[in-house]
Design a protein around this motif. Structure first.
Motif, PDB file in Angstrom:
ATOM      1  N   GLY A  80       0.791  -1.232   0.000  1.00  0.00           N
ATOM      2  CA  GLY A  80       0.000   0.000   0.000  1.00  0.00           C
ATOM      3  C   GLY A  80       0.812   1.265   0.000  1.00  0.00           C
ATOM      4  O   GLY A  80       0.259   2.350  -0.185  1.00  0.00           O
ATOM      5  N   LEU A  81       2.098   1.171   0.235  1.00  0.00           N
ATOM      6  CA  LEU A  81       2.991   2.327   0.163  1.00  0.00           C
ATOM      7  C   LEU A  81       4.196   1.967  -0.691  1.00  0.00           C
ATOM      8  O   LEU A  81       4.720   0.843  -0.591  1.00  0.00           O
ATOM      9  N   GLU A  82       4.646   2.924  -1.487  1.00  0.00           N
ATOM     10  CA  GLU A  82       5.780   2.711  -2.377  1.00  0.00           C
ATOM     11  C   GLU A  82       6.734   3.900  -2.295  1.00  0.00           C
ATOM     12  O   GLU A  82       6.307   5.023  -1.959  1.00  0.00           O
ATOM     13  N   PRO A  83       8.018   3.683  -2.573  1.00  0.00           N
ATOM     14  CA  PRO A  83       8.940   4.820  -2.656  1.00  0.00           C
ATOM     15  C   PRO A  83       8.405   5.872  -3.629  1.00  0.00           C
ATOM     16  O   PRO A  83       7.911   5.551  -4.705  1.00  0.00           O
ATOM     17  N   GLY A  84       8.471   7.115  -3.198  1.00  0.00           N
ATOM     18  CA  GLY A  84       7.939   8.220  -3.991  1.00  0.00           C
ATOM     19  C   GLY A  84       6.590   8.708  -3.504  1.00  0.00           C
ATOM     20  O   GLY A  84       6.166   9.810  -3.881  1.00  0.00           O
ATOM     21  N   ASP A  85       5.913   7.907  -2.679  1.00  0.00           N
ATOM     22  CA  ASP A  85       4.622   8.334  -2.152  1.00  0.00           C
ATOM     23  C   ASP A  85       4.792   9.495  -1.175  1.00  0.00           C
ATOM     24  O   ASP A  85       5.685   9.482  -0.330  1.00  0.00           O
ATOM     25  N   ARG A  86       3.922  10.479  -1.291  1.00  0.00           N
ATOM     26  CA  ARG A  86       3.882  11.597  -0.360  1.00  0.00           C
ATOM     27  C   ARG A  86       3.010  11.193   0.826  1.00  0.00           C
ATOM     28  O   ARG A  86       1.896  10.677   0.641  1.00  0.00           O
ATOM     29  N   VAL A  87       3.488  11.444   2.035  1.00  0.00           N
ATOM     30  CA  VAL A  87       2.805  10.907   3.214  1.00  0.00           C
ATOM     31  C   VAL A  87       2.833  11.884   4.386  1.00  0.00           C
ATOM     32  O   VAL A  87       3.642  12.808   4.440  1.00  0.00           O
ATOM     33  N   CYS A  88       1.908  11.634   5.324  1.00  0.00           N
ATOM     34  CA  CYS A  88       1.999  12.223   6.654  1.00  0.00           C
ATOM     35  C   CYS A  88       2.014  11.079   7.648  1.00  0.00           C
ATOM     36  O   CYS A  88       1.610   9.952   7.321  1.00  0.00           O
ATOM     37  N   MET A  89       2.480  11.352   8.855  1.00  0.00           N
ATOM     38  CA  MET A  89       2.732  10.274   9.794  1.00  0.00           C
ATOM     39  C   MET A  89       2.091  10.560  11.145  1.00  0.00           C
ATOM     40  O   MET A  89       2.193  11.665  11.663  1.00  0.00           O
ATOM     41  N   GLU A  90       1.413   9.556  11.688  1.00  0.00           N
ATOM     42  CA  GLU A  90       0.893   9.638  13.045  1.00  0.00           C
ATOM     43  C   GLU A  90       2.052   9.341  13.998  1.00  0.00           C
ATOM     44  O   GLU A  90       2.652   8.267  13.931  1.00  0.00           O
ATOM     45  N   PRO A  91       2.387  10.260  14.891  1.00  0.00           N
ATOM     46  CA  PRO A  91       3.653  10.170  15.624  1.00  0.00           C
ATOM     47  C   PRO A  91       3.677   9.223  16.818  1.00  0.00           C
ATOM     48  O   PRO A  91       4.740   8.977  17.381  1.00  0.00           O
ATOM     49  N   GLY A  92       2.519   8.705  17.235  1.00  0.00           N
ATOM     50  CA  GLY A  92       2.485   7.825  18.400  1.00  0.00           C
ATOM     51  C   GLY A  92       2.409   6.367  18.003  1.00  0.00           C
ATOM     52  O   GLY A  92       1.542   5.969  17.222  1.00  0.00           O
ATOM     53  N   ILE A  93       3.322   5.561  18.516  1.00  0.00           N
ATOM     54  CA  ILE A  93       3.342   4.134  18.206  1.00  0.00           C
ATOM     55  C   ILE A  93       3.019   3.362  19.476  1.00  0.00           C
ATOM     56  O   ILE A  93       3.822   3.328  20.419  1.00  0.00           O
ATOM     57  N   PRO A  94       1.846   2.733  19.548  1.00  0.00           N
ATOM     58  CA  PRO A  94       1.468   2.001  20.753  1.00  0.00           C
ATOM     59  C   PRO A  94       2.036   0.584  20.753  1.00  0.00           C
ATOM     60  O   PRO A  94       2.529   0.097  19.732  1.00  0.00           O
ATOM     61  N   ASP A  95       1.917  -0.062  21.891  1.00  0.00           N
ATOM     62  CA  ASP A  95       2.224  -1.484  21.994  1.00  0.00           C
ATOM     63  C   ASP A  95       1.031  -2.245  21.425  1.00  0.00           C
ATOM     64  O   ASP A  95      -0.069  -2.176  21.983  1.00  0.00           O
ATOM     65  N   PRO A  96       1.199  -2.980  20.328  1.00  0.00           N
ATOM     66  CA  PRO A  96       0.040  -3.635  19.712  1.00  0.00           C
ATOM     67  C   PRO A  96      -0.611  -4.693  20.593  1.00  0.00           C
ATOM     68  O   PRO A  96      -1.765  -5.074  20.350  1.00  0.00           O
ATOM     69  N   LEU A  97       0.091  -5.168  21.624  1.00  0.00           N
ATOM     70  CA  LEU A  97      -0.447  -6.209  22.490  1.00  0.00           C
ATOM     71  C   LEU A  97      -1.036  -5.664  23.786  1.00  0.00           C
ATOM     72  O   LEU A  97      -1.566  -6.428  24.598  1.00  0.00           O
ATOM     73  N   SER A  98      -0.945  -4.338  23.992  1.00  0.00           N
ATOM     74  CA  SER A  98      -1.441  -3.777  25.248  1.00  0.00           C
ATOM     75  C   SER A  98      -2.960  -3.854  25.312  1.00  0.00           C
ATOM     76  O   SER A  98      -3.651  -3.917  24.287  1.00  0.00           O
TER      77      SER A  98
END
Length: 347
Positions: A80-98
């Motif tokens: 779903g993402l490729e080099p050259g894609d323009r993006v914005c990023m959600e800055p918080g990364i949670p623990d996926p198992l919490s």
């Protein structure tokens, strides 16, 4: 890599800063070349105070978390993402198992790692590695500057969602800073017929009034509650969004509120405030609190792309990356009329 580093309270430098651990590309990650980074009030607070509550800067830290850029490399499992894609990023990364994450409340996961929140480094640097799941492609008609506004806009959209805005509601936003104005835009997009915005800065209030069905109130010379009651035949507003972080403003949130209204606290309070349970009870007021956001980045991107929300008027000044230290010095001085300052990195 050259980065904007908070060395200690009131001391910033642009210098090479090795962060090899963060730069290891995993199978589900993308590597992003940064383009635009907004200056957030929390970044400035770390600079001027050395910390926010329990989050204290104990070692040099790279600032910045409102960002857009271009994917330059992807992990082996990324789709779903490729080099050259323009993006914005959600800055918080949670623990996926919490437990919080599994319940869908990942923004309040105690283990979340959030850019530019000690000890996690931010993104005022050339590149960053980030999970693809928290990286969002932006359409061609959304600029890098607008995309870097998705992060603060997400706070406003999350607040409007928590407030359960109904078509035709009237709202009050206390504070015409960046978060207050994105909250006003979000409330209007969610269906509010009218939004009052209060502040003491006439320039910001003029900007607020240009955003749509917004009525500005300068509380330095106008009585907020009287103005609200006069405009609503004494009924009050259905929703109050407290975005100023002012203890005095927070103490009075129930006064302009109508019966069965909703209050959403967004502005950070550095100290405890007096809370009138009696005023809340006689209104059967519902009170909500916002901590960052969850599940709203795609909605924000979609609204920018469709024109449902226009954040461009809120971007009041841009700086080159080499002028980052000066940019923070200016932001810390809180100049009147300035809303969102952004830094553009070399391309």
């Amino acid at each position: 890599m050259k980065s904007l580093v908070l060395e200690e309270k009131m001391k910033l430098s642009l210098r090479d800063f090795p962060i090899e651990k963060e730069e290891v590309l995993g199978p589900h990650d993308v590597r992003i070349k940064l383009h635009t980074v907004g200056i957030c009030g929390s970044d400035v607070h770390y600079y001027t105070h050395g910390g926010i509550g329990v989050f204290q800067v104990k070692a040099p830290m790279i600032l910045g978390h409102e960002a857009s850029g271009i994917v330059i490399e992807k992990g082996s499992a990324v789709t779903g993402l490729e080099p050259g894609d323009r993006v914005c990023m959600e800055p918080g990364i949670p623990d996926p198992l919490s437990r919080a994450t599994r319940l869908g409340l990942y923004n309040v996961d105690p283990a979340v790692r959030f850019w530019a929140t000690p000890p996690v480094h931010g993104v005022l640097r050339p590149t960053v590695v980030h999970p693809a799941a928290f990286t969002f492609k932006i359409p061609d008609n959304v600029s890098f500057a607008e995309a870097a506004m998705v992060e603060p806009l997400a706070v406003g959209v999350h607040a409007a969602t928590k407030a359960q805005v109904k078509p035709g509601d009237i709202a009050l936003v206390i504070g015409a800073g960046p978060i207050g104005l994105v909250t006003a835009l979000s409330a209007l997009a969610a269906g509010c017929a009218r939004v009052f915005v209060s502040d003491v800065d006439d320039t910001k209030l003029e900007l607020a009034a240009s955003l749509g069905a917004v009525t500005p109130i300068n509380v330095a010379r106008q009585d907020l509650v009287q103005e609200i009651h006069k405009a609503t035949d004494g009924w009050g507003v259905e929703i109050v969004f407290e975005c100023s972080g002012s203890p005095k403003a927070a103490e009075g949130v129930f006064d302009p509120l109508c019966p069965a209204g909703r209050v959403v606290f967004i502005g950070s309070q550095t100290h405890d405030i007096h809370y009138s349970v009696g005023k809340a009870m006689v209104r059967e007021a519902r009170v909500e609190h916002v901590f960052r956001y969850a599940h709203v980045f795609p909605r924000c991107v979609a609204m920018l792309a469709s024109g449902a929300i226009d954040v461009r008027p809120l971007i009041t000044r841009k700086f080159a990356f080499d002028d980052s230290v000066e940019a923070f010095e200016i932001a810390a001085s809180a100049p009147k009329g300035e809303v969102k300052m952004q830094i553009e990195l070399p391309q």
